[in-house]
Every structure is written in C-alpha cells, then in structure tokens.
Enzyme design. Structure first.
Site, PDB file in Angstrom:
ATOM      1  CG  ASP A 120      -6.405   6.382  -0.263  1.00  0.00           C
ATOM      2  OD1 ASP A 120      -5.808   5.473   0.639  1.00  0.00           O
ATOM      3  OD2 ASP A 120      -5.936   5.853  -1.555  1.00  0.00           O
ATOM      4  CG  ASP A 302      -5.189   1.945   2.241  1.00  0.00           C
ATOM      5  OD1 ASP A 302      -5.813   3.075   2.143  1.00  0.00           O
ATOM      6  OD2 ASP A 302      -4.482   1.550   1.066  1.00  0.00           O
TER       7      ASP A 302
END
EC number: 3.4.23.-
Length: 509
Positions: A120, A302
C-alpha cells in the site's frame, strides 16, 4: 439495493483518540459531497456487486496455496502468483486473479511466520492480525504473536482502527520483519480484535510504504530501511501484473529500479507541497485524441485502491465522451465492447489506460458493463484517487529523498498492444493543499473449489515472489516545491471495495 457507506474512522494510540460516525447513503444519489466535517480520521466504504467483466479473463485458473494446519487454517485464498524474483531486494507482488488487490509474503518474527500483506503506497503504518485475537475474522487469516516468535516485544501502547460496523484494535509490538532480502526490527500494530467485516478481507495485514507525516513519533518500515542505510537508493519501484494478460511479473523493488519493466524513460513529478502522501499534479485527460481540459487536477498514486476515483463532475465529463455510457444505479455503465482510447497526462506525458482496465463486469443487461472509472466526492474538488485501473499500465517509482513519483509506460511480455505513452502538447501544474492519506482493501467472495457461487464463507488470496532489477536514466517534471498448490476455475460472485482516508493525523503519531 446498492449502498454507499460513509464511515468516520478513528485511529488511536495513547496520544490520539477520535470519534465514530456512520453515514449510510443510498445510491445512485452519489453526487452530493461526502467530505466529512469531522476531524481526525475519515473512512468511506463502497459496497457494490462484482465490477469485474467476467468475459474479460474468461475462465481464470488460479493457484490455491494450501499449507499445513499450523501455517494456514481455513484461509486458502486464490491468487495469481508472481514469478520468484531474481534481483536483490525484490519482492513478488501477487494479485487475486481479477486485478482488484495486490499483496506480498512477509515473514514476521524469529520463526518467520508467513503473512500476506497488502502492498500500500497510500499508507505508512503496518499491522498484522495478532494470535491472541479470538474474532472470527482472525480465524480465517494467519496471525502472529508470542508463541510465534522468541524476539517479540509487546508494548502497552494502544493501537486501533474503528469504523462503521466494527474495528481492528490491539497494541503496538516490536519484532523482526523479513522481506526482499531485508531483516528489519520494526514496530507494527497487532490486532487482538477484529470485526466480522474482515472475514472477507484477503490480507493478513498491511505493509504501508507511503510517506510518513514528519510529526509522527514512530518510524515506518521504509524510514527504518533508510535510517539503517540498507537501500542502494531511497526509492521503491513497483509494477503490477495484469491477470488478463497472464502476467506473473508483479514485483516491488526496494532501493532500485527495474528498467526491464518499462519502455522509454521515467518522467518524475514532484509531490505537491506539504503532501504526506504520493500526490502529484496531473495535466489533463485525453479521449480519442480530444483534450477534456481537466486542468489543475492532482492525483494520489495509490496501489491499495482498485479503481480510478474522481469527483462526480469529472466522471460525468469522461463518460459523456463514451458512446452509450449511462449513469446507472450507483456506477456508470458502458458497452462491454467499448474501446475508447483514454490517456492520462502527467508530467507532460500521456499514459494509456487500457479498455480492459476501465471496463468492468457485465450487468444484468446483456452487452452492458460497469465502468471502473468511479465518480465520488471523497477528496477535494480537484483531487483524484489514482488506483490500479491506471497503475497496471505504468511502472511507478516512489522517490523518498526527492519527494517525487516517477512513471513510465509498462511492458507486458507477449502483449500485442502494450500500454503506451506519448508526449502531450503541454502541462499545467498546480500546488494542491494537503489531502487525506489513502489506503484501500477489497473483499472477494469466491468459492475456492468450484466455479459455482457460494452462499457464504470467506474470499481469497495468497502470495509469493517476482523478477529482476536494473537502474535507468530519468527525467523530471512536476510541482515546484517541496506450500503445495492446486488449481481451480474461479468466478467472483460479489465484491466490496473499502477505501480508507486518514486525515490530518498518522496512525503512528
């Protein structure tokens, strides 16, 4: 009935507390602003039927990792496993076979407990399910605790994440994490309780590789790697494999760049001023050669977000350029045969977004599919959340020293029409205000033994390794500041995407 669940989430340590709010909002009335006026940490959840076009991949054969009972209990998750990496400091990034989530294997503690960790770039904190957790969700995942390591040190510092229908909470622990050739002693969250929502989450935890708030008191995994001078260079290179291409070269390289994964040169864009996430200026969106004049937008890069999520007005404009696209019940729909050429211009370069990546699953209307370009007002009026719909098309580099993001057109071995990048006529740069940190997790409900839709149970995913690394030239544009396996044919029956936004305070502050 589809719902958009808006939840205010608080992340707590001894130094930080928050309040909880829960906002159910019916779709398709999704054009209203959803930015919370509450402080601290905000979480918003999107719930919807599976959005992946089943015909996109046809019958996907996935490896099902099955280990001894003391390794994995009943959490045999399907995944498309990345090839073992050959380069140093490289970790394979696997996916769920449907390009919705990307994760890697990390070994934790003195005994090397294997944990599947969501990779992440939108989060800086790292956490795992603790072995003292008696919640049902923990029983479906690998856990880690005192019995798994002789070197674990449990602190009395409280840690937790609270959201609409439940929470994950516990304490901060310190122990070894081993990945990509590194062995690092680091603090991380250990969840002793978890809501039933996590029954559907594929990961055993999150490996946060986003930039840290400079005011945070606890170092992140990446900060520790840099402080101990373990990296050749303070950069991270990522390429995400596309399931429909049969690719197995997903990988994350710590401290280096893999030139074999992209064509042309990397073009860098500086992170916006005071940005505590990988947010960069974007120039425009081009569709079939026509500029949409979407100037002044910024995007948070992201890896933890599946879709391209943008303000409703921008989504409306984009879909107005797609023949027969319609605003459906919560999501836009478009013909499954859509081949509109979409390019996102960043740093003076136009990067192609393949139709396979933005056209989702077929709806109840034959020949009509959901769009994976999603209109939601979850950030600022000109902020986009740039997730895997885009990132599968590029190789991305996150430069911690120079606070910038590099992009280049992704290579796919054997692909007839690989993603391309071409110079754009110009670029418009904007210094954006501080916006939320972002992480996202999705849930797949899959029967791991057949192609029939199950009536209950948990979804799937595991992880392994992938590929090689070399350095390359660079160019810059940007804002001016600052263990046995078997196979099964699987079909997703439903999907829930949870997009998390942390505002103003770090989980580790």
């Amino acid at each position: 009935m589809q719902f958009l669940w808006l939840c205010l989430l608080s992340a707590v340590t001894l130094q930080f507390t928050g309040t909880l709010a829960f906002y159910p909002i019916k779709l398709p009335d999704f054009t209203k602003g959803l930015v919370s006026n509450h402080g601290s940490i905000d979480r918003r959840f999107f719930t919807f039927p599976g959005l992946y076009k089943h015909a996109h991949t046809g019958s996907t054969t996935l490896n099902i990792r099955r280990g001894p009972s003391n390794y994995r209990r009943d959490n045999n998750y399907p995944a498309q496993i990345a090839s073992p990496p050959t380069a140093p400091n490289t970790l394979g990034i696997n996916n769920d076979g449907y390009d919705f989530s990307y994760f890697s294997e990390v070994k934790v503690g003195s005994e090397g407990q294997k944990m599947w960790m969501l990779i992440d770039t939108g989060a800086s904190g790292t956490w795992v399910f603790g072995s003292d957790c008696t919640s049902k969700a923990c029983g479906r995942h690998n856990t880690f605790g005192k019995e798994d390591s002789k070197t674990i040190k449990v602190t009395d510092e409280k840690w937790g994440v609270t959201y609409g229908t439940g929470k994950v909470s516990g304490v901060i622990v310190n122990d070894t994490m081993s990945f990509a050739g590194f062995e690092l002693v680091t603090p991380f969250g250990s969840a002793s309780t978890a809501s039933d929502d996590f029954l559907n989450y594929p990961m055993d935890g999150i490996l946060g590789i986003g930039p840290q708030d400079p005011n945070a008191k606890t170092p992140t995994v990446v900060q520790l790697l840099m402080q101990q001078k373990l990296l050749k260079s303070n950069v991270i290179g990522i390429n995400l494999q596309r399931a429909s291409e049969g690719a197995t070269d997903g990988q994350i390289t710590f401290g280096d760049i893999d030139k074999s994964k992209f064509s042309g040169e990397l073009i860098y864009s500086n992170v916006v001023p005071d940005g505590y996430q990988w947010e960069i200026a974007m120039d425009d969106l081009i569709m079939d050669g026509k500029s949409l004049n979407l100037k002044g937008r910024t995007g948070i890069i992201d890896t933890g977000t599946s879709f391209l999520i943008l303000p409703p007005a921008d989504a409306d404009l984009i879909h107005s350029m797609i023949p027969q696209a319609n605003k459906g019940s919560g999501f836009y729909t478009l013909p499954c045969s859509t081949k509109v050429d979409i390019k996102l211009s960043i740093g003076g370069v136009e990067y192609t977004i393949q139709p396979d990546d933005y056209v989702g699953n077929e709806t109840a209307t034959k020949g009509t599919c959901n769009s994976l370009i999603v209109g939601r007002q979850i950030l600022g009026p000109k902020q986009w959340l740039v997730g895997d719909v885009f990132l599968k098309n590029v190789y991305s580099v996150f430069d911690f020293d120079k606070n910038r993001v590099g992009l280049a057109a992704r290579k796919y071995a054997g692909t007839k029409n690989p993603p391309s990048s071409t110079p754009s006529p110009g670029m418009f740069l904007l210094h954006a205000i501080l916006c939320p940190k972002t992480i996202s997790v999705l849930m797949l409900h899959i029967d791991p033994t057949s192609n029939k839709a199950p009536s209950g149970g948990s979804p799937g995913l595991p992880a392994e390794s992938g590929s090689d690394s070399t350095t390359n030239g660079e160019a810059t544009n940007g804002a001016t500041s600052s263990p046995n396996s078997s196979s099964s044919v699987l079909t997703p029956t439903w999907l829930t995407l949870a997009v998390f936004f942390a505002i103003g305070s770090s989980l580790w502050s």
